[in-house]
Design a protein around this motif. Structure first.
Motif, PDB file in Angstrom:
ATOM      1  N   THR A  34      51.894  43.179  46.406  1.00  0.00           N
ATOM      2  CA  THR A  34      51.413  43.675  45.122  1.00  0.00           C
ATOM      3  C   THR A  34      49.966  43.250  44.922  1.00  0.00           C
ATOM      4  O   THR A  34      49.464  42.342  45.598  1.00  0.00           O
ATOM      5  N   VAL A  35      49.287  43.906  43.994  1.00  0.00           N
ATOM      6  CA  VAL A  35      47.869  43.617  43.752  1.00  0.00           C
ATOM      7  C   VAL A  35      47.732  42.202  43.195  1.00  0.00           C
ATOM      8  O   VAL A  35      48.435  41.813  42.249  1.00  0.00           O
ATOM      9  N   HIS A  36      46.805  41.430  43.775  1.00  0.00           N
ATOM     10  CA  HIS A  36      46.567  40.072  43.332  1.00  0.00           C
ATOM     11  C   HIS A  36      45.181  39.630  43.794  1.00  0.00           C
ATOM     12  O   HIS A  36      44.533  40.312  44.590  1.00  0.00           O
ATOM     13  N   THR A  37      44.733  38.508  43.292  1.00  0.00           N
ATOM     14  CA  THR A  37      43.516  37.867  43.772  1.00  0.00           C
ATOM     15  C   THR A  37      43.883  36.529  44.385  1.00  0.00           C
ATOM     16  O   THR A  37      44.891  35.918  44.018  1.00  0.00           O
ATOM     17  N   ASP A  38      43.062  36.063  45.311  1.00  0.00           N
ATOM     18  CA  ASP A  38      43.296  34.767  45.941  1.00  0.00           C
ATOM     19  C   ASP A  38      42.604  33.635  45.198  1.00  0.00           C
ATOM     20  O   ASP A  38      42.908  32.461  45.442  1.00  0.00           O
ATOM     21  N   ALA A  39      41.655  33.969  44.325  1.00  0.00           N
ATOM     22  CA  ALA A  39      40.893  32.934  43.623  1.00  0.00           C
ATOM     23  C   ALA A  39      40.289  33.509  42.353  1.00  0.00           C
ATOM     24  O   ALA A  39      40.118  34.727  42.227  1.00  0.00           O
ATOM     25  N   GLU A  61      41.528  47.105  38.447  1.00  0.00           N
ATOM     26  CA  GLU A  61      42.664  47.514  39.270  1.00  0.00           C
ATOM     27  C   GLU A  61      43.082  48.955  39.000  1.00  0.00           C
ATOM     28  O   GLU A  61      44.269  49.300  39.053  1.00  0.00           O
ATOM     29  N   ASP A  62      42.082  49.803  38.731  1.00  0.00           N
ATOM     30  CA  ASP A  62      42.383  51.212  38.492  1.00  0.00           C
ATOM     31  C   ASP A  62      41.655  52.130  39.477  1.00  0.00           C
ATOM     32  O   ASP A  62      41.639  53.337  39.310  1.00  0.00           O
ATOM     33  N   ARG A  63      41.048  51.527  40.527  1.00  0.00           N
ATOM     34  CA  ARG A  63      40.345  52.330  41.525  1.00  0.00           C
ATOM     35  C   ARG A  63      40.321  51.575  42.847  1.00  0.00           C
ATOM     36  O   ARG A  63      40.042  50.380  42.881  1.00  0.00           O
ATOM     37  N   ILE A  64      40.623  52.293  43.931  1.00  0.00           N
ATOM     38  CA  ILE A  64      40.540  51.706  45.265  1.00  0.00           C
ATOM     39  C   ILE A  64      39.084  51.657  45.699  1.00  0.00           C
ATOM     40  O   ILE A  64      38.382  52.666  45.645  1.00  0.00           O
ATOM     41  N   THR A  65      38.624  50.488  46.117  1.00  0.00           N
ATOM     42  CA  THR A  65      37.239  50.325  46.547  1.00  0.00           C
ATOM     43  C   THR A  65      37.112  50.155  48.058  1.00  0.00           C
ATOM     44  O   THR A  65      36.010  50.225  48.598  1.00  0.00           O
ATOM     45  N   GLY A  66      38.223  49.918  48.727  1.00  0.00           N
ATOM     46  CA  GLY A  66      38.181  49.755  50.173  1.00  0.00           C
ATOM     47  C   GLY A  66      39.581  49.748  50.747  1.00  0.00           C
ATOM     48  O   GLY A  66      40.541  49.350  50.080  1.00  0.00           O
ATOM     49  N   CYS A  67      39.704  50.219  51.979  1.00  0.00           N
ATOM     50  CA  CYS A  67      41.002  50.244  52.650  1.00  0.00           C
ATOM     51  C   CYS A  67      40.760  49.961  54.126  1.00  0.00           C
ATOM     52  O   CYS A  67      39.997  50.683  54.785  1.00  0.00           O
ATOM     53  N   VAL A  69      39.413  40.891  58.777  1.00  0.00           N
ATOM     54  CA  VAL A  69      38.772  41.352  57.547  1.00  0.00           C
ATOM     55  C   VAL A  69      38.497  40.122  56.686  1.00  0.00           C
ATOM     56  O   VAL A  69      39.400  39.319  56.439  1.00  0.00           O
ATOM     57  N   VAL A  70      37.248  39.961  56.259  1.00  0.00           N
ATOM     58  CA  VAL A  70      36.822  38.819  55.458  1.00  0.00           C
ATOM     59  C   VAL A  70      36.411  39.309  54.080  1.00  0.00           C
ATOM     60  O   VAL A  70      35.695  40.308  53.957  1.00  0.00           O
ATOM     61  N   PHE A  71      36.839  38.593  53.034  1.00  0.00           N
ATOM     62  CA  PHE A  71      36.511  39.031  51.684  1.00  0.00           C
ATOM     63  C   PHE A  71      36.473  37.869  50.703  1.00  0.00           C
ATOM     64  O   PHE A  71      37.049  36.805  50.953  1.00  0.00           O
ATOM     65  N   HIS A 117      43.417  42.781  45.641  1.00  0.00           N
ATOM     66  CA  HIS A 117      43.815  43.426  46.889  1.00  0.00           C
ATOM     67  C   HIS A 117      45.329  43.354  47.042  1.00  0.00           C
ATOM     68  O   HIS A 117      46.010  42.604  46.330  1.00  0.00           O
ATOM     69  N   ARG A 118      45.834  44.123  47.991  1.00  0.00           N
ATOM     70  CA  ARG A 118      47.252  44.030  48.331  1.00  0.00           C
ATOM     71  C   ARG A 118      47.466  44.489  49.765  1.00  0.00           C
ATOM     72  O   ARG A 118      46.652  45.233  50.330  1.00  0.00           O
ATOM     73  N   ALA A 119      48.567  44.027  50.333  1.00  0.00           N
ATOM     74  CA  ALA A 119      48.981  44.476  51.658  1.00  0.00           C
ATOM     75  C   ALA A 119      49.927  45.648  51.487  1.00  0.00           C
ATOM     76  O   ALA A 119      50.976  45.524  50.841  1.00  0.00           O
ATOM     77  N   ASN A 120      49.559  46.790  52.024  1.00  0.00           N
ATOM     78  CA  ASN A 120      50.426  47.954  51.953  1.00  0.00           C
ATOM     79  C   ASN A 120      51.626  47.761  52.879  1.00  0.00           C
ATOM     80  O   ASN A 120      51.487  47.278  54.005  1.00  0.00           O
TER      81      ASN A 120
END
Length: 212
Positions: free
Chosen positions: A121-126, A157-163, A172-174, A180-183
């Motif tokens: 699910t969509v979340h942030t790491d920090a 969280e209403d628009r995809i900015t990268g996949c 992938v570094v961010f 983000h989320r893992a599909n």
């Protein structure tokens, strides 16, 4: 371990999140295979969630070093813990550190596993600047029909900015503040999507994208 590309993350003058970056051919094929085989060994925990408060479904998890959950303990330099707990993954970290995360402090290392029906699910790491995540895809091959992408969103969280397609032997570094989320994988994939994560701290970074 040897890295095919040379890239460095350095201190930046801004603390605004920069776009996620991909680095390909991170390890030799022999090293990739060793990491993948190690991650496939028994020891997976069940019941892990991206967000423990709101997620209904879970996935698989392996903890190697550092803090496990927010609130359990404060982040600390866990490099020596990783060396003791998982020497092979420690060697992989040294490669990632020297070629991508120069000057960063490792505060957490773990792996996630997702079979069909296990969706992130969509979340942030920090919440604060200076926190970064590297996601490594160790599989030998991957098909676009299998899903498993890492998807990034804007702050609302209403628009995809990268996949990012889980291209084998890539990282992938961010910035950890980026939602983000893992599909999840599709029913066509009968195995487990495995990713290896290195989480670090440094005030800010500017990726060198010349070789990414």
């Amino acid at each position: 371990m040897n890295v095919a590309t040379t890239t460095t993350i350095e201190t930046a003058t801004t603390v605004e999140p920069v776009k996620p970056q991909r680095y390909e051919n991170v390890f030799s094929e022999d090293d990739r295979r060793r990491v993948y085989n190690f991650l496939n060994e028994p020891g997976w925990e069940t019941g892990w969630k991206s967000n423990t408060k709101r997620d209904a479904f879970t996935f698989l998890h392996k903890h190697f070093a550092g803090w496990r959950k927010v609130g359990d303990s404060k982040p600390y330099d866990c490099q020596e813990d990783l060396k003791q707990n998982a020497p092979l993954i420690y060697d992989a970290w040294l490669t990632v550190r020297d070629k991508i995360f120069a000057g960063h402090t490792l505060v957490r290392c773990y792996a996630n596993g997702m079979a069909y029906g296990m969706d992130g699910t969509v979340h942030t790491d920090a919440n604060e600047p200076g926190n970064y995540t590297a996601v490594y895809y160790p599989h030998e091959r991957w098909s676009p029909n299998w899903g498993g992408e890492t998807i990034f969103y804007n702050q609302r969280e209403d628009r995809i900015t990268g996949c990012f397609y889980p291209k084998p032997n890539s990282v992938v570094v961010f910035d950890g503040r980026i939602p983000h989320r893992a599909n999840g994988v599709t029913r066509q994939y009968t195995g487990t999507r495995i990713t290896l994560m290195f989480k670090t701290e440094k005030f800010a970074w500017t990726p060198d994208t010349a070789s990414s």
